[in-house]
Scaffold this motif. Structure first.
Motif, PDB file in Angstrom:
ATOM      1  N   ALA A 186      10.671   1.836  19.201  1.00  0.00           N
ATOM      2  CA  ALA A 186      10.271   3.205  18.849  1.00  0.00           C
ATOM      3  C   ALA A 186       8.966   3.205  18.070  1.00  0.00           C
ATOM      4  O   ALA A 186       8.129   4.103  18.243  1.00  0.00           O
ATOM      5  CB  ALA A 186      11.377   3.882  18.047  1.00  0.00           C
ATOM      6  N   LEU A 187       8.779   2.206  17.215  1.00  0.00           N
ATOM      7  CA  LEU A 187       7.542   2.112  16.457  1.00  0.00           C
ATOM      8  C   LEU A 187       6.360   1.861  17.382  1.00  0.00           C
ATOM      9  O   LEU A 187       5.295   2.466  17.232  1.00  0.00           O
ATOM     10  CB  LEU A 187       7.653   1.000  15.411  1.00  0.00           C
ATOM     11  CG  LEU A 187       6.423   0.748  14.548  1.00  0.00           C
ATOM     12  CD1 LEU A 187       6.001   2.005  13.808  1.00  0.00           C
ATOM     13  CD2 LEU A 187       6.701  -0.385  13.561  1.00  0.00           C
ATOM     14  N   ARG A 188       6.529   0.956  18.361  1.00  0.00           N
ATOM     15  CA  ARG A 188       5.450   0.713  19.327  1.00  0.00           C
ATOM     16  C   ARG A 188       5.105   1.994  20.087  1.00  0.00           C
ATOM     17  O   ARG A 188       3.933   2.301  20.313  1.00  0.00           O
ATOM     18  CB  ARG A 188       5.867  -0.384  20.304  1.00  0.00           C
ATOM     19  CG  ARG A 188       5.809  -1.785  19.717  1.00  0.00           C
ATOM     20  CD  ARG A 188       6.215  -2.810  20.746  1.00  0.00           C
ATOM     21  NE  ARG A 188       6.041  -4.160  20.226  1.00  0.00           N
ATOM     22  CZ  ARG A 188       6.729  -5.214  20.649  1.00  0.00           C
ATOM     23  NH1 ARG A 188       7.649  -5.069  21.590  1.00  0.00           N
ATOM     24  NH2 ARG A 188       6.509  -6.402  20.144  1.00  0.00           N
ATOM     25  N   GLU A 189       6.132   2.736  20.488  1.00  0.00           N
ATOM     26  CA  GLU A 189       5.883   3.994  21.194  1.00  0.00           C
ATOM     27  C   GLU A 189       5.153   4.987  20.293  1.00  0.00           C
ATOM     28  O   GLU A 189       4.248   5.698  20.739  1.00  0.00           O
ATOM     29  CB  GLU A 189       7.205   4.595  21.682  1.00  0.00           C
ATOM     30  CG  GLU A 189       7.011   5.862  22.487  1.00  0.00           C
ATOM     31  CD  GLU A 189       8.323   6.508  22.918  1.00  0.00           C
ATOM     32  OE1 GLU A 189       8.282   7.682  23.341  1.00  0.00           O
ATOM     33  OE2 GLU A 189       9.383   5.849  22.812  1.00  0.00           O
ATOM     34  N   ALA A 190       5.532   5.015  19.025  1.00  0.00           N
ATOM     35  CA  ALA A 190       4.865   5.920  18.082  1.00  0.00           C
ATOM     36  C   ALA A 190       3.397   5.545  17.904  1.00  0.00           C
ATOM     37  O   ALA A 190       2.516   6.416  17.850  1.00  0.00           O
ATOM     38  CB  ALA A 190       5.585   5.897  16.736  1.00  0.00           C
ATOM     39  N   LEU A 191       3.109   4.243  17.819  1.00  0.00           N
ATOM     40  CA  LEU A 191       1.719   3.804  17.678  1.00  0.00           C
ATOM     41  C   LEU A 191       0.916   4.130  18.932  1.00  0.00           C
ATOM     42  O   LEU A 191      -0.240   4.556  18.850  1.00  0.00           O
ATOM     43  CB  LEU A 191       1.686   2.308  17.386  1.00  0.00           C
ATOM     44  CG  LEU A 191       2.242   1.887  16.025  1.00  0.00           C
ATOM     45  CD1 LEU A 191       2.388   0.370  15.945  1.00  0.00           C
ATOM     46  CD2 LEU A 191       1.373   2.392  14.880  1.00  0.00           C
ATOM     47  N   ALA A 192       1.525   3.964  20.102  1.00  0.00           N
ATOM     48  CA  ALA A 192       0.839   4.315  21.343  1.00  0.00           C
ATOM     49  C   ALA A 192       0.610   5.823  21.427  1.00  0.00           C
ATOM     50  O   ALA A 192      -0.456   6.279  21.878  1.00  0.00           O
ATOM     51  CB  ALA A 192       1.656   3.832  22.550  1.00  0.00           C
ATOM     52  N   ALA A 194       0.222   7.809  18.902  1.00  0.00           N
ATOM     53  CA  ALA A 194      -0.865   8.107  17.965  1.00  0.00           C
ATOM     54  C   ALA A 194      -2.225   7.815  18.602  1.00  0.00           C
ATOM     55  O   ALA A 194      -3.153   8.628  18.511  1.00  0.00           O
ATOM     56  CB  ALA A 194      -0.685   7.301  16.683  1.00  0.00           C
ATOM     57  N   ARG A 195      -2.352   6.656  19.249  1.00  0.00           N
ATOM     58  CA  ARG A 195      -3.633   6.312  19.894  1.00  0.00           C
ATOM     59  C   ARG A 195      -4.013   7.368  20.928  1.00  0.00           C
ATOM     60  O   ARG A 195      -5.167   7.799  21.005  1.00  0.00           O
ATOM     61  CB  ARG A 195      -3.550   4.935  20.553  1.00  0.00           C
ATOM     62  CG  ARG A 195      -3.626   3.777  19.578  1.00  0.00           C
ATOM     63  CD  ARG A 195      -3.853   2.459  20.298  1.00  0.00           C
ATOM     64  NE  ARG A 195      -2.745   2.117  21.170  1.00  0.00           N
ATOM     65  CZ  ARG A 195      -1.659   1.442  20.776  1.00  0.00           C
ATOM     66  NH1 ARG A 195      -1.547   1.045  19.519  1.00  0.00           N
ATOM     67  NH2 ARG A 195      -0.695   1.162  21.630  1.00  0.00           N
ATOM     68  N   ALA A 196      -3.039   7.803  21.716  1.00  0.00           N
ATOM     69  CA  ALA A 196      -3.307   8.789  22.765  1.00  0.00           C
ATOM     70  C   ALA A 196      -3.740  10.132  22.181  1.00  0.00           C
ATOM     71  O   ALA A 196      -4.505  10.871  22.816  1.00  0.00           O
ATOM     72  CB  ALA A 196      -2.067   8.970  23.638  1.00  0.00           C
ATOM     73  N   LEU A 197      -3.278  10.436  20.979  1.00  0.00           N
ATOM     74  CA  LEU A 197      -3.593  11.715  20.349  1.00  0.00           C
ATOM     75  C   LEU A 197      -4.770  11.630  19.387  1.00  0.00           C
ATOM     76  O   LEU A 197      -5.111  12.619  18.728  1.00  0.00           O
ATOM     77  CB  LEU A 197      -2.363  12.237  19.592  1.00  0.00           C
ATOM     78  CG  LEU A 197      -1.166  12.615  20.485  1.00  0.00           C
ATOM     79  CD1 LEU A 197       0.063  12.930  19.631  1.00  0.00           C
ATOM     80  CD2 LEU A 197      -1.500  13.815  21.372  1.00  0.00           C
ATOM     81  N   GLY A 198      -5.377  10.451  19.277  1.00  0.00           N
ATOM     82  CA  GLY A 198      -6.511  10.298  18.380  1.00  0.00           C
ATOM     83  C   GLY A 198      -6.120  10.250  16.907  1.00  0.00           C
ATOM     84  O   GLY A 198      -6.918  10.592  16.034  1.00  0.00           O
ATOM     85  N   VAL A 199      -4.883   9.827  16.635  1.00  0.00           N
ATOM     86  CA  VAL A 199      -4.390   9.711  15.257  1.00  0.00           C
ATOM     87  C   VAL A 199      -4.453   8.247  14.839  1.00  0.00           C
ATOM     88  O   VAL A 199      -4.004   7.363  15.586  1.00  0.00           O
ATOM     89  CB  VAL A 199      -2.941  10.235  15.160  1.00  0.00           C
ATOM     90  CG1 VAL A 199      -2.351   9.965  13.784  1.00  0.00           C
ATOM     91  CG2 VAL A 199      -2.894  11.732  15.468  1.00  0.00           C
ATOM     92  N   GLU A 200      -5.012   7.990  13.674  1.00  0.00           N
ATOM     93  CA  GLU A 200      -5.016   6.629  13.116  1.00  0.00           C
ATOM     94  C   GLU A 200      -3.646   6.339  12.534  1.00  0.00           C
ATOM     95  O   GLU A 200      -3.203   7.021  11.615  1.00  0.00           O
ATOM     96  CB  GLU A 200      -6.086   6.510  12.041  1.00  0.00           C
ATOM     97  CG  GLU A 200      -6.112   5.163  11.354  1.00  0.00           C
ATOM     98  CD  GLU A 200      -6.947   5.168  10.081  1.00  0.00           C
ATOM     99  OE1 GLU A 200      -6.519   4.554   9.093  1.00  0.00           O
ATOM    100  OE2 GLU A 200      -8.017   5.815  10.088  1.00  0.00           O
TER     101      GLU A 200
END
Length: 204
Positions: A186-192, A194-200
């Motif tokens: 779930a954390l990996r999905e959350a990080l991905a 974030a990247r897709a949405l332009g969130v650091e």
């Protein structure tokens, strides 16, 4: 509020620094070359002298002055404006989770969620440097990607993920900590997300 996983013990709550000691510590820090200071707690916005302490930090030459908060008192816009006028340069807000019922249950305070949201919105509306802290517990980890989507929709561009800590007042709350093998997908999905949405986003 009183988070159901809070690491602060009653003994620690009794050790809040008086203003004079806080100022002395900031002076020592500058003398030793530090240029960043963080006001944390507990909840630092409960201190009536917080704007004054922030002003002292600015006068001493601290480049970064961070307020680590649950955000509830930042729902009152003048509180934000006073801290910014005093010199605060960065705000970290612990959102715990983005769902209202789960949030109020976690902080054990009914009606707290709308205040946290209003605090976030006040900071975003002013274009201030803001980082949201999202806690990874057994309850929250399946919803981490949704939390990122919610934060992005609210205009938050920086997110930190924190595993719940089993220390001090929380050391016996083992059931709150998920196994990494459970939480990491779930954390990996959350990080991905974030990247897709332009969130650091960072995992700490």
């Amino acid at each position: 509020v009183a988070c159901d996983y809070c690491t602060l013990s009653p003994e620690m709550r009794g050790r809040a620094l008086p203003a004079g000691a806080a100022v002395d510590a900031m002076r020592r820090g500058r003398a030793e070359g530090y240029d960043a200071v963080s006001f944390t707690g507990g909840e630092p916005t409960l201190r009536r002298d917080l704007p004054g302490l922030v002003r002292v930090a600015r006068t001493l030459g601290y480049h970064e002055i961070k307020i680590q908060s649950n955000g509830l008192l930042l729902a009152h816009a003048p509180n934000v404006d006073r801290l910014v006028a005093a010199g605060a340069t960065l705000f970290h807000v612990s959102i715990h989770t983005h769902l209202e019922a789960a949030y109020d249950r976690m902080v054990r305070t009914a009606g707290a969620y709308p205040l946290m949201v209003a605090g976030i919105r006040n900071l975003v509306a002013r274009g201030l440097r803001l980082r949201a802290d999202v806690i990874i517990t057994r309850e929250t980890y399946p919803r981490l990607p949704d939390a990122v989507r919610w934060l992005a929709a609210e205009g938050v561009r920086r997110v930190d993920f924190w595993y719940v800590s089993l220390t001090d007042g929380n050391r016996g709350n083992v059931e709150s900590l998920p196994r990494m093998s459970e939480a990491v997908p779930a954390l990996r999905e959350a990080l991905a997300t974030a990247r897709a949405l332009g969130v650091e986003a960072r995992s700490l």
